[in-house]
Design an enzyme around this catalytic site. Structure first.
Site, PDB file in Angstrom:
ATOM      1  N   HIS A 189      22.788 -23.937  20.051  1.00 34.27           N
ATOM      2  CA  HIS A 189      24.119 -23.709  19.470  1.00 34.27           C
ATOM      3  C   HIS A 189      23.899 -22.955  18.165  1.00 34.27           C
ATOM      4  O   HIS A 189      22.878 -23.153  17.496  1.00 34.27           O
ATOM      5  CB  HIS A 189      24.814 -25.033  19.133  1.00 34.27           C
ATOM      6  N   HIS A 226      15.459 -28.501  33.392  1.00 36.50           N
ATOM      7  CA  HIS A 226      16.791 -28.678  32.764  1.00 36.50           C
ATOM      8  C   HIS A 226      16.903 -27.774  31.534  1.00 36.50           C
ATOM      9  O   HIS A 226      16.368 -28.103  30.472  1.00 36.50           O
ATOM     10  CB  HIS A 226      16.992 -30.145  32.345  1.00 36.50           C
ATOM     11  N   HIS A 279      24.531 -36.033  34.639  1.00 38.47           N
ATOM     12  CA  HIS A 279      24.571 -36.391  33.224  1.00 38.47           C
ATOM     13  C   HIS A 279      24.991 -37.859  33.220  1.00 38.47           C
ATOM     14  O   HIS A 279      26.147 -38.174  33.469  1.00 38.47           O
ATOM     15  CB  HIS A 279      25.578 -35.515  32.453  1.00 38.47           C
ATOM     16  N   ASN A 338      27.141 -25.277  32.410  1.00 42.87           N
ATOM     17  CA  ASN A 338      28.280 -25.618  31.541  1.00 42.87           C
ATOM     18  C   ASN A 338      28.607 -24.508  30.541  1.00 42.87           C
ATOM     19  O   ASN A 338      28.634 -24.709  29.332  1.00 42.87           O
ATOM     20  CB  ASN A 338      28.039 -26.950  30.812  1.00 42.87           C
ATOM     21  N   HIS A 346      19.638 -25.021  29.183  1.00 40.92           N
ATOM     22  CA  HIS A 346      20.916 -24.338  28.928  1.00 40.92           C
ATOM     23  C   HIS A 346      20.571 -22.972  28.358  1.00 40.92           C
ATOM     24  O   HIS A 346      20.027 -22.884  27.259  1.00 40.92           O
ATOM     25  CB  HIS A 346      21.764 -25.124  27.922  1.00 40.92           C
ATOM     26  N   LEU A 347      20.855 -21.936  29.135  1.00 39.72           N
ATOM     27  CA  LEU A 347      20.513 -20.576  28.677  1.00 39.72           C
ATOM     28  C   LEU A 347      21.715 -19.864  28.070  1.00 39.72           C
ATOM     29  O   LEU A 347      21.561 -18.796  27.472  1.00 39.72           O
ATOM     30  CB  LEU A 347      19.950 -19.756  29.844  1.00 39.72           C
ATOM     31  N   ARG A 348      22.927 -20.454  28.261  1.00 44.65           N
ATOM     32  CA  ARG A 348      24.170 -19.830  27.746  1.00 44.65           C
ATOM     33  C   ARG A 348      24.380 -18.444  28.377  1.00 44.65           C
ATOM     34  O   ARG A 348      23.741 -18.073  29.354  1.00 44.65           O
ATOM     35  CB  ARG A 348      24.166 -19.725  26.210  1.00 44.65           C
ATOM     36  N   HIS A 378      17.759 -36.166  31.556  1.00 36.03           N
ATOM     37  CA  HIS A 378      17.494 -36.515  30.150  1.00 36.03           C
ATOM     38  C   HIS A 378      17.745 -37.984  29.826  1.00 36.03           C
ATOM     39  O   HIS A 378      18.604 -38.314  29.028  1.00 36.03           O
ATOM     40  CB  HIS A 378      18.262 -35.601  29.187  1.00 36.03           C
ATOM     41  N   ASP A 385      16.098 -29.895  28.419  1.00 34.53           N
ATOM     42  CA  ASP A 385      17.484 -29.909  27.938  1.00 34.53           C
ATOM     43  C   ASP A 385      17.625 -29.054  26.677  1.00 34.53           C
ATOM     44  O   ASP A 385      18.385 -29.391  25.775  1.00 34.53           O
ATOM     45  CB  ASP A 385      17.988 -31.336  27.679  1.00 34.53           C
ATOM     46  N   LEU A 389      23.314 -35.066  23.195  1.00 31.75           N
ATOM     47  CA  LEU A 389      23.814 -36.094  24.109  1.00 31.75           C
ATOM     48  C   LEU A 389      22.960 -36.102  25.373  1.00 31.75           C
ATOM     49  O   LEU A 389      22.636 -35.017  25.871  1.00 31.75           O
ATOM     50  CB  LEU A 389      25.286 -35.839  24.456  1.00 31.75           C
ATOM     51  N   LYS A 393      25.635 -30.024  39.568  1.00 33.26           N
ATOM     52  CA  LYS A 393      25.574 -30.875  38.378  1.00 33.26           C
ATOM     53  C   LYS A 393      26.839 -31.688  38.228  1.00 33.26           C
ATOM     54  O   LYS A 393      27.950 -31.145  38.216  1.00 33.26           O
ATOM     55  CB  LYS A 393      25.383 -29.991  37.129  1.00 33.26           C
TER      56      LYS A 393
HETATM   57  C1  NCD Z   1      24.185 -29.863  26.123  1.00 32.60           C
HETATM   58  C2  NCD Z   1      24.846 -28.517  25.757  1.00 32.60           C
HETATM   59  O1  NCD Z   1      24.945 -28.217  24.568  1.00 32.60           O
HETATM   60  O2  NCD Z   1      25.216 -27.788  26.677  1.00 32.60           O
HETATM   61  N1  NCD Z   1      24.162 -30.685  24.965  1.00 32.60           N
HETATM   62  C3  NCD Z   1      23.347 -31.736  24.732  1.00 32.60           C
HETATM   63  O3  NCD Z   1      23.526 -32.402  23.724  1.00 32.60           O
HETATM   64  N2  NCD Z   1      22.379 -32.062  25.535  1.00 32.60           N
HETATM   65  C4  NCD Z   1      24.890 -30.503  27.265  1.00 32.60           C
HETATM   66  C5  NCD Z   1      24.135 -31.653  27.873  1.00 32.60           C
HETATM   67  O4  NCD Z   1      23.135 -31.460  28.552  1.00 32.60           O
HETATM   68  O5  NCD Z   1      24.565 -32.805  27.686  1.00 32.60           O
HETATM   69 ZN    ZN Z   2      21.660 -30.498  29.297  1.00 32.21          ZN
END
Ligand code: NCD
Ligand code: ZN
Length: 349
Positions: free
Chosen positions: A254, A15, A138, A43, A17-19, A176, A250, A222, A101
């Site tokens: 940011h 899991h 999620h 996302n 997030h690589l953006r 998560h 996860d 989250l 997802k």
């Molecule tokens: C994730 C994100 O920033 O994309 N944020 C997070 O708090 N985990 C999204 C997610 O997995 O809920």
């Molecule tokens: Zn996530």
């Protein structure tokens, strides 16, 4: 003598997030360094909702890997009320889309386009069940009547239980997890069709840490961290050696400007020291012997992939290791990695 050096098959991160763009360029090396494969979340803005968009996103990631990198991104498609089951199934058959997802609408960062009611995607889930494609959830139900700390437990009762009754063969990853309710639901019902990922930060912090001496935006994600009893339930589940729990960081970077704000966004950037964070938790629990099964074996077994041949060595140091420093993107944004409340003694060597 407790173990102080462990050699395990190099893990995957189930899991991340690589953006995209400059952020992707800055964070990708951290995941590619410690993991062989990673499930990449969809996302983005706009979200990755078609097989074609998934393929383009995968190309963007592959283009940024250094030559010779053995890292493989495993891609996911963001489900919406309008997802086309044929397109999803084709992407899966072509080896482009590993999983889909489910973000309940508005449950988290960039979830505005998520699913408004799971009943709306029943034909898509039917198809996924048929072709053996995993559904990643999620697991939070959002509503004016639901306290933020109860969202996950409510999701189990209102969504997950009915979903599993209606699709008993559908493979589901409860992503998560953060509560004792989720940990025990998965321990009791998990197996071939249900598993859960657990993040390093939810193993290290409870909700008090978010407010220690002031509000700490870099501990906000989250699902939000819960009471200490829940953190302890997660540690017990992760370190149990049971097959239905596996590693998924996860990591969710940011820019500091977005987190340190009057309305700071959710997400913790834990990729730089993810393995070290997990190893510390297993060691603290006296369960370092179970680290390999959680980090390297359970995820591939659930997804139906081979365990990685490459090995990684982690060693317990006699003094705390240095905590990862903030990083900078090419467009001048700063990203602060997760700093655990207590020192880390484990290091990749
Ligand atoms: C994730 C994100 O920033 O994309 N944020 C997070 O708090 N985990 C999204 C997610 O997995 O809920
Ligand atoms: Zn996530």
């Amino acid at each position: 003598m407790p173990e102080t050096t462990i050699v395990i098959p190099k893990p995957d991160d189930w899991h991340v997030h690589l953006r995209d763009g400059a952020m992707l360029r800055a964070v990708l090396p951290y995941t590619a360094r410690s993991f062989v494969r990673a499930i990449v979340m969809p996302n983005l803005r706009p979200p990755v909702t078609t097989s074609k968009a998934v393929a383009a996103y995968r190309d963007q990631i592959l283009a940024l890997l250094p030559p010779g990198s053995g890292f493989t991104p495993l891609m996911t498609l963001y489900l919406t009320d309008a997802t086309d089951a044929d397109d999803l199934a084709q992407g899966h058959a072509d080896g482009i889309v590993t999983a889909a997802k489910l973000y309940p609408a508005n449950a988290t960062t960039n979830a505005e386009h998520g699913v408004s009611d799971v009943k709306k995607i029943y034909p898509v889930l039917e198809r996924m069940q048929k072709i053996g494609m995993p559904l990643l959830v999620h697991g939070e139900t959002v509503g004016k009547d639901i306290d933020i700390f109860d969202r996950e437990a409510v999701f189990i009762d209102r969504t997950l239980i009915p979903l599993r009754r209606d699709f008993p063969e559908l493979k589901i990853v409860f992503e998560h997890i953060t509560t004792e309710q989720a940990a025990s639901y998965v321990a009791e019902n998990g197996g071939k069709t249900l598993a859960a990922t657990i993040t390093p930060h939810h193993l290290h912090v409870n909700r008090n840490a978010m407010f220690a001496g002031g509000i700490r935006p870099h501990y906000y994600c989250l699902p939000v961290a819960k009471r200490e009893q829940h953190r302890q339930a997660l540690v017990k589940a992760a370190t149990s050696g049971k097959p239905m729990f596996f590693l998924g960081t996860d990591t969710a970077p940011h820019a500091d400007t977005a987190k340190e704000s009057a309305c700071g966004c959710a997400g913790i950037f834990c990729a730089p020291q993810a393995l070290e964070l997990y190893a510390q938790c297993f060691d603290d629990a006296g369960k370092i012997a179970n680290f390999e099964i959680f980090a390297s074996r359970n995820g591939p077994a659930f997804y139906g992939f081979p365990v990685n041949a490459e090995k990684v060595t982690l060693q317990k140091q006699t003094a705390p290791i240095e905590i990862a420093a903030p990083i900078e993107t090419a467009d001048g944004q700063c990203i602060t990695p997760f700093v655990p409340p207590s020192p880390l003694m484990w290091k990749i060597v």
